[in-house]
Design a protein around this motif. Structure first.
Motif, PDB file in Angstrom:
ATOM      1  N   LEU A  88       0.870  -1.085   0.035  1.00 34.72           N
ATOM      2  CA  LEU A  88       0.176   0.059   0.060  1.00 34.72           C
ATOM      3  C   LEU A  88       0.862   1.222   0.141  1.00 34.72           C
ATOM      4  CD1 LEU A  88      -2.192  -1.507   2.789  1.00 34.72           C
ATOM      5  CD2 LEU A  88      -2.570  -1.240   0.586  1.00 34.72           C
ATOM      6  N   ILE A  89       1.023   1.824  -1.183  1.00 29.65           N
ATOM      7  CA  ILE A  89       2.049   2.979  -1.289  1.00 29.65           C
ATOM      8  C   ILE A  89       1.136   4.388  -1.597  1.00 29.65           C
ATOM      9  CG2 ILE A  89       3.803   3.932  -2.792  1.00 29.65           C
ATOM     10  CD1 ILE A  89       4.516   0.968  -3.624  1.00 29.65           C
ATOM     11  N   GLY A  90       1.588   5.445  -0.629  1.00 36.02           N
ATOM     12  CA  GLY A  90       0.759   6.631  -0.638  1.00 36.02           C
ATOM     13  C   GLY A  90       1.826   7.674  -1.002  1.00 36.02           C
ATOM     14  N   THR A  91       1.435   8.681  -1.722  1.00 35.38           N
ATOM     15  CA  THR A  91       2.344   9.854  -1.972  1.00 35.38           C
ATOM     16  C   THR A  91       1.811  10.941  -0.875  1.00 35.38           C
ATOM     17  OG1 THR A  91       2.165  10.018  -4.345  1.00 35.38           O
ATOM     18  CG2 THR A  91       2.392  12.085  -3.434  1.00 35.38           C
ATOM     19  N   VAL A  92       3.213  11.589  -0.341  1.00 42.56           N
ATOM     20  CA  VAL A  92       3.204  12.573   0.751  1.00 42.56           C
ATOM     21  C   VAL A  92       4.395  13.584   0.206  1.00 42.56           C
ATOM     22  CG1 VAL A  92       3.489  13.126   3.052  1.00 42.56           C
ATOM     23  CG2 VAL A  92       2.350  10.927   2.524  1.00 42.56           C
ATOM     24  N   GLY A  93       4.121  14.721   0.231  1.00 39.55           N
ATOM     25  CA  GLY A  93       5.030  15.584  -0.214  1.00 39.55           C
ATOM     26  C   GLY A  93       5.860  16.064   0.930  1.00 39.55           C
ATOM     27  N   THR A  94       7.109  16.478   0.596  1.00 41.76           N
ATOM     28  CA  THR A  94       7.890  16.858   1.927  1.00 41.76           C
ATOM     29  C   THR A  94       7.858  18.276   1.997  1.00 41.76           C
ATOM     30  OG1 THR A  94       9.844  16.902   0.219  1.00 41.76           O
ATOM     31  CG2 THR A  94       9.354  14.889   1.384  1.00 41.76           C
ATOM     32  N   THR A  95       7.413  19.102   0.980  1.00 40.21           N
ATOM     33  CA  THR A  95       7.633  20.577   1.055  1.00 40.21           C
ATOM     34  C   THR A  95       6.567  21.076   1.831  1.00 40.21           C
ATOM     35  OG1 THR A  95       8.360  20.660  -1.069  1.00 40.21           O
ATOM     36  CG2 THR A  95       7.802  22.556  -0.331  1.00 40.21           C
ATOM     37  N   TYR A  96       5.361  20.383   2.173  1.00 40.73           N
ATOM     38  CA  TYR A  96       4.229  21.049   2.910  1.00 40.73           C
ATOM     39  C   TYR A  96       3.841  20.270   4.114  1.00 40.73           C
ATOM     40  CZ  TYR A  96       4.221  24.009  -1.177  1.00 40.73           C
ATOM     41  OH  TYR A  96       4.679  25.155  -2.177  1.00 40.73           O
ATOM     42  N   ASN A  97       4.918  19.384   4.594  1.00 38.55           N
ATOM     43  CA  ASN A  97       4.625  18.470   5.849  1.00 38.55           C
ATOM     44  C   ASN A  97       5.545  18.828   6.638  1.00 38.55           C
ATOM     45  OD1 ASN A  97       2.238  16.751   5.358  1.00 38.55           O
ATOM     46  ND2 ASN A  97       2.955  16.576   3.385  1.00 38.55           N
ATOM     47  N   GLU A  98       5.621  18.012   7.849  1.00 38.04           N
ATOM     48  CA  GLU A  98       6.853  18.039   8.811  1.00 38.04           C
ATOM     49  C   GLU A  98       6.969  16.554   9.151  1.00 38.04           C
ATOM     50  OE1 GLU A  98       8.352  20.156  10.638  1.00 38.04           O
ATOM     51  OE2 GLU A  98       7.357  22.000   9.726  1.00 38.04           O
ATOM     52  N   PRO A  99       8.355  16.215   9.028  1.00 38.40           N
ATOM     53  CA  PRO A  99       8.847  14.948   9.384  1.00 38.40           C
ATOM     54  C   PRO A  99       8.298  14.063  10.385  1.00 38.40           C
ATOM     55  CG  PRO A  99      10.682  16.292   8.991  1.00 38.40           C
ATOM     56  CD  PRO A  99       9.603  17.282   9.167  1.00 38.40           C
ATOM     57  N   PHE A 100       8.034  14.731  11.553  1.00 34.83           N
ATOM     58  CA  PHE A 100       7.425  13.993  12.690  1.00 34.83           C
ATOM     59  C   PHE A 100       5.828  13.191  12.372  1.00 34.83           C
ATOM     60  CE2 PHE A 100       5.327  13.117  16.747  1.00 34.83           C
ATOM     61  CZ  PHE A 100       6.407  12.595  17.599  1.00 34.83           C
ATOM     62  N   HIS A 101       5.081  14.223  11.721  1.00 33.25           N
ATOM     63  CA  HIS A 101       3.823  13.933  11.249  1.00 33.25           C
ATOM     64  C   HIS A 101       3.908  12.653  10.298  1.00 33.25           C
ATOM     65  CE1 HIS A 101       1.853  16.794  13.715  1.00 33.25           C
ATOM     66  NE2 HIS A 101       2.028  17.713  12.849  1.00 33.25           N
ATOM     67  N   VAL A 102       4.935  12.856   9.312  1.00 36.74           N
ATOM     68  CA  VAL A 102       4.623  11.827   8.375  1.00 36.74           C
ATOM     69  C   VAL A 102       5.333  10.522   8.901  1.00 36.74           C
ATOM     70  CG1 VAL A 102       6.042  10.931   6.132  1.00 36.74           C
ATOM     71  CG2 VAL A 102       5.188  13.433   6.333  1.00 36.74           C
ATOM     72  N   ALA A 103       6.326  10.658   9.740  1.00 35.39           N
ATOM     73  CA  ALA A 103       6.884   9.165  10.435  1.00 35.39           C
ATOM     74  C   ALA A 103       5.990   8.630  11.368  1.00 35.39           C
ATOM     75  CB  ALA A 103       8.116   9.655  11.202  1.00 35.39           C
ATOM     76  N   ARG A 104       5.056   9.217  11.931  1.00 34.51           N
ATOM     77  CA  ARG A 104       4.179   8.757  12.662  1.00 34.51           C
ATOM     78  C   ARG A 104       2.874   8.300  11.913  1.00 34.51           C
ATOM     79  NH1 ARG A 104      -0.263  12.003  15.973  1.00 34.51           N
ATOM     80  NH2 ARG A 104      -0.729  10.354  17.679  1.00 34.51           N
ATOM     81  N   LYS A 105       2.402   8.874  11.048  1.00 32.82           N
ATOM     82  CA  LYS A 105       1.448   8.291   9.811  1.00 32.82           C
ATOM     83  C   LYS A 105       1.588   7.076   9.305  1.00 32.82           C
ATOM     84  CE  LYS A 105      -1.031  12.811   9.358  1.00 32.82           C
ATOM     85  NZ  LYS A 105      -1.453  13.948   8.372  1.00 32.82           N
ATOM     86  N   PHE A 106       3.168   7.106   8.739  1.00 31.59           N
ATOM     87  CA  PHE A 106       3.568   5.977   8.079  1.00 31.59           C
ATOM     88  C   PHE A 106       3.966   4.697   8.995  1.00 31.59           C
ATOM     89  CE2 PHE A 106       4.184   8.205   3.887  1.00 31.59           C
ATOM     90  CZ  PHE A 106       3.480   7.294   3.161  1.00 31.59           C
ATOM     91  N   ALA A 107       4.460   5.071  10.245  1.00 32.89           N
ATOM     92  CA  ALA A 107       4.609   4.076  10.972  1.00 32.89           C
ATOM     93  C   ALA A 107       3.283   3.443  11.544  1.00 32.89           C
ATOM     94  CB  ALA A 107       5.417   4.387  12.375  1.00 32.89           C
ATOM     95  N   SER A 108       2.203   4.042  11.547  1.00 34.31           N
ATOM     96  CA  SER A 108       0.795   3.648  11.921  1.00 34.31           C
ATOM     97  C   SER A 108       0.355   2.718  10.707  1.00 34.31           C
ATOM     98  CB  SER A 108       0.055   4.936  12.135  1.00 34.31           C
ATOM     99  OG  SER A 108       0.039   5.529  13.293  1.00 34.31           O
ATOM    100  N   LEU A 109       0.533   3.358   9.611  1.00 30.52           N
ATOM    101  CA  LEU A 109      -0.031   2.683   8.462  1.00 30.52           C
ATOM    102  C   LEU A 109       0.784   1.113   8.272  1.00 30.52           C
ATOM    103  CD1 LEU A 109      -1.690   2.133   5.939  1.00 30.52           C
ATOM    104  CD2 LEU A 109      -0.132   3.329   4.612  1.00 30.52           C
TER     105      LEU A 109
END
Length: 446
Positions: A88-109
């Motif tokens: 299950l692969i999803g796009t998440v951009g780096t320019t308009y996000n924060e690393p902590f949020h993205v790390a947490r969401k992908f760990a959850s998924l």
């Protein structure tokens, strides 16, 4: 070793896109664009892809435009509950996000799916996106990629901030986790400053599979440094070979082997039981396409007015077209289309816009299942691809005929699996489990 085991295996991802990848897919009688936000629709597509033993499914994302897609984390999390093996692969951009949020969401998924998550890393490409985040303009191209490198590094360190044995849950001693196995990352960089640790344990895969979709110079370098899969647009075998050789040759300077990065060009096959049936579908899709509107968009992209030229006449000279240096968006796609216009002056304007309507510059094909398998086998046997990012022109029919007719042909040739190799996306892609950087430091210090 048997002949079967000697053959290079094809990896296949399918790119979900509402009614399909042809620009006119939504107008075709067999598509249901009104179901673009219906979970059962995507559930059936995902289960069809899994029935075909595909490695993964992919959801793109963006922060502008009219409502054309669901938010990937929400949809992929729901799909994880109705599938078992498919990635299950999803796009998440780096320019308009924060690393902590993205790390947490992908760990959850990754936890929810049992180790099937993948992150498609992009930097975004329009000023319109910037306006939705309170910015006056989109960050300059090279700077976006520098941010992205740092973003990915921070995210990986956050995933590593929990050692594998950190969770204890010892009811006798009352200890829930071993604090010695949790680590502040204390990252200080040019763009990000993050203390850590993450507030969720390390993902089952160590890291979700890291995917990168840019093919510009900056994109290739980011892929060589960080990615494990790259989605790319390469419209011919020769261009695919050049890209494949170039990107694979960059890996050594980052201490990586060639099999640590899989290259999956986009492939949009129009398939029929006969060649005539496939051609009929292509003609039908093109008949729904507004060529005049497409020419106007092409004119806007290249900064030259093509609207006054006859659709069935030759392409006018575009020597003065806006070049890649003036583009702050998707440089590689701009160059790909410009190269196509300049390389084949026999094409008419109508042929050009129809070609772009099929898959936006990706590899296209019209023919039978056996002929589609021939194309796939030729590309992987001639160092142009490790597999493909499938982009069916219409859904669900385009995916169903691929699964029912092309996959068995690939299996008969011994170049595609007959069952999933493992439970995680990493296992099915043949990618190694990443070492925890904190554990590696502690081990080397002993």
């Amino acid at each position: 070793m048997s002949e079967l085991k000697k053959k290079k295996q094809v990896h296949l991802n399918v790119f979900f896109r509402a009614a399909g990848h042809h620009a006119s897919a939504w107008r075709h009688p067999k598509t249901t664009p009104e179901l673009s936000f219906d979970f059962d629709y995507y559930k059936k597509l995902a289960q069809t892809a899994e029935r075909g033993l595909l490695d993964s499914l992919f959801m793109a994302d963006g922060y502008v435009g009219t409502g054309r897609r669901l938010e990937p984390f929400t949809l992929l999390s729901a799909l994880s509950a109705v599938t078992t093996n498919i990635g299950l692969i999803g796009t998440v951009g780096t320019t308009y996000n924060e690393p902590f949020h993205v790390a947490r969401k992908f760990a959850s998924l990754d936890h929810i799916s049992g180790g099937r998550a993948g992150w498609n890393i992009v930097t975004g490409h329009t000023d319109t996106t910037a306006y939705n985040f309170g910015k006056e303009s989109h960050l300059e191209h090279s700077k976006r990629y520098k941010w992205a490198e740092e973003f990915v590094e921070v995210t990986k360190q956050l995933w590593d901030s929990w050692e594998q044995e950190a969770l204890v849950f010892d009811k006798q001693t009352g200890v829930q986790f071993d604090e010695s196995k949790l680590h502040e990352i204390n990252y200080r960089g040019d763009t990000y400053s993050v203390k850590g640790p993450l507030n969720i344990p390390r993902p089952p895969q160590g890291y979700p599979v890291l995917v990168q979709a840019g093919s510009s110079e900056s994109g290739r370098e980011l892929a060589a440094r960080t990615a494990e899969v790259i989605f790319t647009a390469q419209p011919t075998l020769e261009e695919g070979q050049l890209f494949y050789t170039d990107v694979k040759s960059r890996l050594a300077k980052y201490g990586r082997e060639k099999d640590q990065l899989l290259i999956l060009p986009g492939f949009s096959p129009i398939i029929g039981n006969t060649a005539a049936e496939a051609q009929e579908l292509e003609d039908e899709l093109n008949s729904f396409h507004d060529a005049n509107e497409a020419v106007a968009r092409l004119s806007e992209r290249f900064g030259i007015d093509l609207t006054g030229y006859p659709l069935d006449g030759p392409i006018p000279s575009i020597i003065d077209a806006k070049g890649i240096d003036s583009v702050n968006g998707s440089k590689s796609r701009h160059q790909l289309i410009l190269d196509m216009l300049r390389s084949d002056t026999s094409l008419t304007l109508r042929q050009v816009v129809n070609k772009l309507a099929s898959a936006r510059g990706h590899l296209t094909f019209t023919g039978t299942p056996i002929q589609a398998a021939d194309v796939i086998e030729k590309w992987i046997n001639n160092d142009a691809a490790d597999g493909f990012n499938l982009m069916p022109p219409i859904y669900p029919d385009g995916l169903e005929i691929f699964v029912d007719k092309v996959v068995p042909e690939l299996q008969n040739r011994g170049i595609f699996r007959t069952e999933y190799e493992g439970a995680s996306l990493r296992e099915n892609l043949g990618l190694s489990y990443p070492a925890n950087s904190f554990q590696a430091k502690l081990t080397s210090a002993k």
